[in-house]
Design a protein around this motif. Structure first.
Motif, PDB file in Angstrom:
ATOM      1  N   PRO A  87       0.801  -1.258  -0.101  1.00  0.00           N
ATOM      2  CA  PRO A  87      -0.090  -0.066   0.077  1.00  0.00           C
ATOM      3  C   PRO A  87       1.010   1.219  -0.023  1.00  0.00           C
ATOM      4  N   LEU A  88       0.221   2.374  -0.591  1.00  0.00           N
ATOM      5  CA  LEU A  88       0.980   3.688  -0.432  1.00  0.00           C
ATOM      6  C   LEU A  88       1.023   4.275   0.935  1.00  0.00           C
ATOM      7  N   SER A  89       2.354   4.835   1.197  1.00  0.00           N
ATOM      8  CA  SER A  89       2.230   5.390   2.537  1.00  0.00           C
ATOM      9  C   SER A  89       1.244   6.859   2.097  1.00  0.00           C
ATOM     10  N   SER A  90       1.008   7.581   3.407  1.00  0.00           N
ATOM     11  CA  SER A  90       0.476   8.729   3.029  1.00  0.00           C
ATOM     12  C   SER A  90       1.276   9.762   2.411  1.00  0.00           C
ATOM     13  N   ARG A  91       2.721   9.922   2.494  1.00  0.00           N
ATOM     14  CA  ARG A  91       3.328  10.942   2.001  1.00  0.00           C
ATOM     15  C   ARG A  91       3.316  10.630   0.283  1.00  0.00           C
ATOM     16  N   GLU A  92       3.401   9.287   0.173  1.00  0.00           N
ATOM     17  CA  GLU A  92       3.516   8.970  -1.462  1.00  0.00           C
ATOM     18  C   GLU A  92       1.953   9.306  -2.175  1.00  0.00           C
ATOM     19  N   LYS A  93       0.872   9.172  -1.438  1.00  0.00           N
ATOM     20  CA  LYS A  93      -0.250   9.669  -1.788  1.00  0.00           C
ATOM     21  C   LYS A  93      -0.463  10.989  -1.911  1.00  0.00           C
ATOM     22  N   GLU A  94       0.081  11.670  -1.143  1.00  0.00           N
ATOM     23  CA  GLU A  94       0.012  13.312  -1.039  1.00  0.00           C
ATOM     24  C   GLU A  94       1.022  13.717  -2.339  1.00  0.00           C
ATOM     25  N   CYS A  95       2.238  13.167  -2.438  1.00  0.00           N
ATOM     26  CA  CYS A  95       2.814  13.536  -3.632  1.00  0.00           C
ATOM     27  C   CYS A  95       2.202  13.148  -5.020  1.00  0.00           C
ATOM     28  N   LEU A  96       1.634  12.042  -4.975  1.00  0.00           N
ATOM     29  CA  LEU A  96       1.251  11.702  -6.222  1.00  0.00           C
ATOM     30  C   LEU A  96      -0.258  12.428  -6.420  1.00  0.00           C
ATOM     31  N   LEU A  97      -0.845  12.999  -5.513  1.00  0.00           N
ATOM     32  CA  LEU A  97      -1.985  13.798  -5.725  1.00  0.00           C
ATOM     33  C   LEU A  97      -1.530  15.074  -6.284  1.00  0.00           C
ATOM     34  N   TRP A  98      -0.498  15.817  -5.981  1.00  0.00           N
ATOM     35  CA  TRP A  98      -0.114  16.961  -6.471  1.00  0.00           C
ATOM     36  C   TRP A  98       0.547  16.707  -7.767  1.00  0.00           C
TER      37      TRP A  98
ATOM     38  N   ALA B 279      -0.774  14.565 -10.172  1.00  0.00           N
ATOM     39  CA  ALA B 279      -1.797  14.394 -10.803  1.00  0.00           C
ATOM     40  C   ALA B 279      -2.612  15.748 -10.939  1.00  0.00           C
ATOM     41  N   LYS B 280      -2.382  16.926 -10.309  1.00  0.00           N
ATOM     42  CA  LYS B 280      -3.015  18.116 -10.328  1.00  0.00           C
ATOM     43  C   LYS B 280      -1.977  18.982 -11.276  1.00  0.00           C
ATOM     44  N   GLY B 281      -0.982  18.467 -11.880  1.00  0.00           N
ATOM     45  CA  GLY B 281       0.259  18.901 -12.717  1.00  0.00           C
ATOM     46  C   GLY B 281       1.293  19.495 -11.836  1.00  0.00           C
ATOM     47  N   LYS B 282       1.399  19.338 -10.735  1.00  0.00           N
ATOM     48  CA  LYS B 282       2.507  20.180  -9.907  1.00  0.00           C
ATOM     49  C   LYS B 282       3.761  19.778 -10.364  1.00  0.00           C
ATOM     50  N   SER B 283       4.850  20.381 -10.270  1.00  0.00           N
ATOM     51  CA  SER B 283       6.390  20.172 -10.424  1.00  0.00           C
ATOM     52  C   SER B 283       6.725  19.664  -9.242  1.00  0.00           C
ATOM     53  N   SER B 284       8.126  19.124  -9.178  1.00  0.00           N
ATOM     54  CA  SER B 284       8.733  18.566  -7.808  1.00  0.00           C
ATOM     55  C   SER B 284       8.996  19.962  -7.003  1.00  0.00           C
ATOM     56  N   TRP B 285       9.240  20.966  -7.712  1.00  0.00           N
ATOM     57  CA  TRP B 285       9.387  22.162  -6.909  1.00  0.00           C
ATOM     58  C   TRP B 285       8.209  22.614  -6.186  1.00  0.00           C
ATOM     59  N   ASP B 286       7.056  22.741  -7.055  1.00  0.00           N
ATOM     60  CA  ASP B 286       5.812  23.153  -6.340  1.00  0.00           C
ATOM     61  C   ASP B 286       5.341  22.052  -5.018  1.00  0.00           C
ATOM     62  N   ILE B 287       5.814  20.777  -5.201  1.00  0.00           N
ATOM     63  CA  ILE B 287       5.510  20.033  -4.226  1.00  0.00           C
ATOM     64  C   ILE B 287       6.169  20.087  -2.905  1.00  0.00           C
TER      65      ILE B 287
END
Length: 66
Positions: free
Chosen positions: A26-37, A39-47
């Motif tokens: 299963p995904l960790s909460s941090r992985e889910k959070e990063c993946l969500l951002w 999916a919203k089109g955010k860059s690594s810098w934005d995240i």
């Protein structure tokens, strides 16, 4: 590989992909959070800026997906 070729490859490997999804941990909460951002089109810098974490942490969390 072009886009239609990539799509055909995914379709032909559907059984293997589904098997991998069923056995993946299963995904960790941090992985889910990063993946969500992502999916919203955010860059690594934005995240990293939004979550207050380092770029290395963002990339580490996303490495599983890309």
């Amino acid at each position: 590989m072009n886009a239609p070729g990539a799509i055909c490859s995914l379709i032909s490997n559907k059984g293997q992909i589904m098997a991998n999804l069923r056995t993946a941990p299963p995904l960790s909460s941090r992985e889910k959070e990063c993946l969500l951002w992502v999916a919203k089109g955010k860059s690594s810098w934005d995240i990293e800026t939004t979550l207050g974490i380092s770029k290395n942490t963002v990339n580490f969390q996303l490495k599983r997906f890309f």
